[in-house]
Enzyme design. Structure first.
Site, short mmCIF file in Angstrom:
data_model
loop_
_atom_site.label_atom_id
_atom_site.label_comp_id
_atom_site.label_asym_id
_atom_site.label_seq_id
_atom_site.Cartn_x
_atom_site.Cartn_y
_atom_site.Cartn_z
N GLY A 37 11.40 5.26 69.23
CA GLY A 37 11.76 6.21 70.29
C GLY A 37 11.24 7.60 70.02
N GLY A 38 10.91 7.87 68.74
CA GLY A 38 10.28 9.15 68.38
C GLY A 38 11.15 10.36 68.66
N CYS A 40 11.33 12.24 71.37
CA CYS A 40 11.95 12.24 72.69
C CYS A 40 13.34 11.60 72.66
CB CYS A 40 11.05 11.51 73.68
SG CYS A 40 11.84 11.14 75.23
N LYS A 49 19.49 16.28 76.75
CA LYS A 49 20.02 16.07 78.10
C LYS A 49 21.46 15.55 78.05
CE LYS A 49 16.84 17.72 78.61
NZ LYS A 49 15.63 18.10 77.87
N GLY A 179 11.32 31.98 73.91
CA GLY A 179 11.93 31.66 75.22
C GLY A 179 11.10 30.66 75.99
N SER A 258 12.24 28.32 68.02
CA SER A 258 11.59 27.34 68.92
C SER A 258 10.34 28.01 69.50
CB SER A 258 12.55 26.95 70.05
OG SER A 258 13.11 28.11 70.66
N GLY A 260 7.18 26.56 69.52
CA GLY A 260 6.11 25.60 69.72
C GLY A 260 6.12 24.51 68.66
N ASP A 299 1.74 13.77 71.60
CA ASP A 299 1.73 15.14 71.09
C ASP A 299 0.61 15.40 70.08
OD1 ASP A 299 3.98 15.49 72.61
OD2 ASP A 299 5.26 16.20 70.97
N HIS A 434 17.93 12.51 105.10
CA HIS A 434 18.79 13.65 105.38
C HIS A 434 20.24 13.27 105.13
CE1 HIS A 434 20.20 17.32 107.27
NE2 HIS A 434 21.07 16.58 107.94
P1 NAD Z 1 6.81 26.42 74.09
O1 NAD Z 1 5.36 26.54 73.85
O2 NAD Z 1 7.30 25.87 75.39
O3 NAD Z 1 7.51 27.85 73.93
C1 NAD Z 1 7.40 28.63 72.78
C2 NAD Z 1 7.69 30.06 73.17
O4 NAD Z 1 7.81 30.84 72.00
C3 NAD Z 1 6.62 30.70 74.02
O5 NAD Z 1 7.21 31.27 75.16
C4 NAD Z 1 5.99 31.74 73.10
O6 NAD Z 1 5.51 32.87 73.78
C5 NAD Z 1 7.17 32.09 72.21
N1 NAD Z 1 6.82 32.61 70.89
C6 NAD Z 1 5.84 32.18 70.06
N2 NAD Z 1 5.87 32.87 68.89
C7 NAD Z 1 6.89 33.74 68.99
C8 NAD Z 1 7.47 34.71 68.12
N3 NAD Z 1 7.00 34.90 66.88
N4 NAD Z 1 8.53 35.43 68.56
C9 NAD Z 1 9.04 35.21 69.79
N5 NAD Z 1 8.54 34.33 70.66
C10 NAD Z 1 7.50 33.58 70.26
O7 NAD Z 1 7.36 25.58 72.85
P2 NAD Z 1 8.79 24.95 72.60
O8 NAD Z 1 9.80 25.53 73.52
O9 NAD Z 1 9.00 25.05 71.13
O10 NAD Z 1 8.57 23.43 73.01
C11 NAD Z 1 7.63 22.61 72.29
C12 NAD Z 1 7.05 21.54 73.17
O11 NAD Z 1 8.04 20.60 73.54
C13 NAD Z 1 6.47 22.11 74.44
O12 NAD Z 1 5.19 21.56 74.66
C14 NAD Z 1 7.42 21.66 75.50
O13 NAD Z 1 6.78 21.42 76.76
C15 NAD Z 1 8.02 20.38 74.93
N6 NAD Z 1 9.38 20.22 75.46
C16 NAD Z 1 9.53 19.79 76.75
C17 NAD Z 1 10.79 19.70 77.31
C18 NAD Z 1 10.94 19.25 78.73
O14 NAD Z 1 10.01 18.66 79.27
N7 NAD Z 1 12.06 19.49 79.39
C19 NAD Z 1 11.90 20.07 76.58
C20 NAD Z 1 11.71 20.53 75.29
C21 NAD Z 1 10.44 20.60 74.73
#
Ligand code: NAD
Length: 445
Positions: A37-38, A40, A49, A179, A258, A260, A299, A434
Site C-alpha cells: 500500500g506504500g 498512500c 483522510k 504551506g 512539510s 516536499g 513518486d 439536481h
Molecule cells: P508541496 O510541494 O506540496 O509543498 C511544500 C511547500 O513548502 C511549498 O509551498 C514550498 O514553497 C514550501 N517550502 C519549501 N521550503 C520551505 C522552507 N524552508 N520554509 C517554508 N516553506 C518552505 O510538498 P508537501 O506538502 O510536502 O507534499 C509532498 C507531496 O505529496 C506533494 O507532491 C503533494 O502533492 C503530495 N501530497 C498530496 C496530497 C493530496 O493529493 N491530497 C496530500 C498530501 C501530499
C-alpha cells in the site's frame, strides 16, 4: 526461476502493476520492505483522510448552530480516532494482499537491492535470496525532504508527516513549516481539533501551485478562523520548538516540517547508468527509463507525486511491456488533484496563469458555488468558487478549479471534459443530477 516482471515497491504503482501483469498470466515478483500500500495507504492519503474525517465530524458538531442544531456536550477522543484510522488502513492493506494472492503474484517482504542487469536479465537480492527477471519496475516512492535548516536534525520537537500521523496525543500547539498540500491538510486537522496552528510558508502564498484566486478564499477563511499563516517567511533556524523566521521567534510544542518529498533511489546503485532528472528517475511516455526493460512509476519519477498518477503510470507501463494494442498513454494534462482542507480544493488541467505562460488565449468563466442549490442548502455562510479555463479559439475546456465542499467528489466530471477535449457546447448537452453541487459545472457554462 526467471520472472517476467520484478517490481520494487508495493505502493499504488507497484501493486497496480503487479495485479495487471499477473492477470495477464505473467510471473511477477513484488518486493516490499514495509506494508503493502506504500505511503498512500500506510502513512499518507488514507490515514490523513481518516483523521480529517474525525476532525470534521467534531468541528461540524461544534459549529452546527447555523443549521439549527445545538449539541450540548461534544467531545472527541483522539486515541479512538487513531484506532479507527489504524483499522481502516489495516483493512485496505489486507485487501491489496488478497488481490495479489488471488492473482498468484509472489510478494516478498524485505528490502530489495538490484545487484546486476545483463543481457535483459535483472538480478535482485532480497532477504539473502537472488531473484531474476526479464523486466524491472522501480516503484520505490519518495520520503519527506529534510531541508538543511540549522537545528532541524535530531530535534525532538520536529515531526514529519509520518510522525504526526503516528502520534498518540495531539500537540498542545504546532508550527507547520511549508504551506503546501501536506502542511495545509495537517493545519486543517489540528485547527479543527482546537490546536493553535502557525503555518510558515516561504513563497508569497500557500499552495503556490494552485489557482491564486481559489487559494485566497481558503487563506482568508483560515486566517479569520485564527490560523496564523505567515507567507514570504523563511525559516532560519530551529531550537527545540522555537522557530526563527524572518528575524522573529515563534514557539510551539511541535514543529511539523512539510516542505516536499524526494525520490527514493536506494538499492539501485548497480544501475549506474540509470538516467536521473532533478533527483528522480527520468522516464518516457510509457514510463520506460533509459535502460532496456527497466521501467519506473510513481513518486520515484518525480513527475506528479500523487497516488492516482502512480497507478495510471503502472497501467501504461505494464501495457507497454505486454505490447498491448493500442498502446495506452497518460493524459498528464488531465490529472485531477484535491487538497483536503475545509472547504476542499479540487482542480484539473491548466490554470489561468499557466495558459498565459503557454501563450494560449483563454476565456475564464467564474461562478460562486452558491449558484448550486445543494451547495446553498449544505454550506451555510460559504460562497466557494468555480473557475473554468476555456480555449478561446475552439471552446474546449482546458481546466477547472474549485473551492467548496464536496468538490473532490465531482472534479472527475471535469477531468472527463479536459481529458476528452469537450467543448462548452458539448458540456451544455450533459445532464447533471439536481440538486447536486456538481451542477456548478453546468451552471458555469
Ligand atoms: P508541496 O510541494 O506540496 O509543498 C511544500 C511547500 O513548502 C511549498 O509551498 C514550498 O514553497 C514550501 N517550502 C519549501 N521550503 C520551505 C522552507 N524552508 N520554509 C517554508 N516553506 C518552505 O510538498 P508537501 O506538502 O510536502 O507534499 C509532498 C507531496 O505529496 C506533494 O507532491 C503533494 O502533492 C503530495 N501530497 C498530496 C496530497 C493530496 O493529493 N491530497 C496530500 C498530501 C501530499
Amino acid at each position: 526461476m526467471q520472472y517476467f516482471l520484478a517490481i520494487i515497491g508495493g505502493g499504488p504503482a507497484g501493486y497496480t502493476a503487479a495485479e495487471k501483469a499477473s492477470k495477464a498470466g505473467k510471473d511477477v515478483v513484488l518486493f516490499e520492505q514495509n506494508a503493502l500500500g506504500g505511503t498512500c495507504l500506510n502513512v499518507g492519503c488514507i490515514p490523513t483522510k481518516s483523521l480529517l474525517y474525525g476532525a470534521k465530524q467534531y468541528f461540524n458538531a461544534t459549529h452546527a448552530q447555523k443549521y439549527g442544531v445545538t449539541a450540548a456536550q461534544v467531545a472527541f477522543d483522539f486515541g479512538a480516532m487513531q484506532k479507527r484510522k489504524t483499522i481502516v488502513v489495516r483493512k485496505l492493506v489486507a485487501g491489496i494482499k488478497q488481490r495479489l494472492n488471488n492473482e498468484h503474484c509472489t510478494v516478498v517482504n524485505g528490502k530489495a537491492v538490484v545487484i546486476s542487469r545483463q543481457d535483459s536479465v535483472v538480478s535482485i537480492e532480497c532477504n539473502g535470496e537472488t531473484y531474476e527477471a526479464e523486466n524491472l519496475m522501480i516503484c520505490t516512492g519518495s520520503t519527506n525532504f529534510v531541508p538543511p535548516i540549522p537545528g532541524i536534525k535530531d530535534n525532538p520537537a520536529v515531526w514529519d508527516s509520518t510522525d504526526a500521523l503516528a502520534a498518540a496525543e495531539l500537540p498542545k500547539s504546532i508550527i507547520i513549516v511549508g504551506g503546501g498540500v501536506i502542511g495545509m491538510e495537517f493545519a486543517t486537522l489540528y485547527h479543527e481539533l482546537g490546536v493553535p496552528v502557525t503555518v510558515i510558508e516561504a513563497m508569497p502564498t500557500i499552495l503556490p501551485n494552485l489557482d491564486p484566486e481559489v487559494v485566497q478564499i481558503l487563506l482568508d477563511k483560515y486566517r479569520k478562523a485564527g490560523i496564523n499563516i505567515l507567507t514570504n517567511t523563511k525559516v532560519e533556524s530551529l531550537d527545540g520548538g522555537k522557530v526563527t523566521a524572518n528575524g522573529e521567534v515563534y514557539e510551539a510544542e511541535r514543529v511539523l516540517v512539510s516542505v516536499g518529498r524526494r525520490a527514493n533511489l536506494q538499492g539501485l546503485e548497480a544501475l549506474n547508468e540509470l538516467e536521473l532528472e532533478r533527483g528522480a528517475i527520468k522516464i518516457d511516455e510509457f514510463c520506460k527509463t533509459n535502460l532496456p526493460n527497466v521501467y519506473a512509476c510513481g513518486d520515484v519519477t518525480g513527475k506528479i507525486m500523487l497516488a492516482h498518477v502512480a497507478s495510471r503510470q503502472a497501467e501504461v507501463a505494464v501495457g507497454r511491456m505486454l505490447k498491448e494494442i493500442p498502446l495506452q498513454r497518460i493524459a498528464y494534462n488531465a490529472i485531477p488533484s484535491v487538497v483536503y482542507t475545509n472547504p476542499e480544493i479540487a482542480s484539473v488541467g491548466i490554470t489561468e496563469a499557466q495558459a498565459e505562460s503557454m501563450s494560449i488565449p483563454v476565456e475564464v468563466k467564474k461562478l460562486p458555488m452558491t449558484f448550486s442549490g445543494r451547495f446553498m442548502a449544505e454550506n451555510e455562510g460559504e460562497t466557494g468558487l468555480c473557475k473554468m479555463i476555456v480555449d478561446a479559439k475552439n471552446h474546449s475546456v482546458l481546466g477547472v478549479h474549485c473551492i467548496g465542499n464536496p468538490c473532490s467528489e465531482f472534479i472527475s466530471a471535469a477531468s472527463f471534459a479536459v481529458r476528452n477535449g469537450y467543448t462548452v457546447p458539448e458540456m451544455q448537452q450533459v445532464v447533471f443530477p439536481h440538486p447536486t453541487v456538481s451542477e456548478i459545472l453546468h451552471e458555469i457554462l
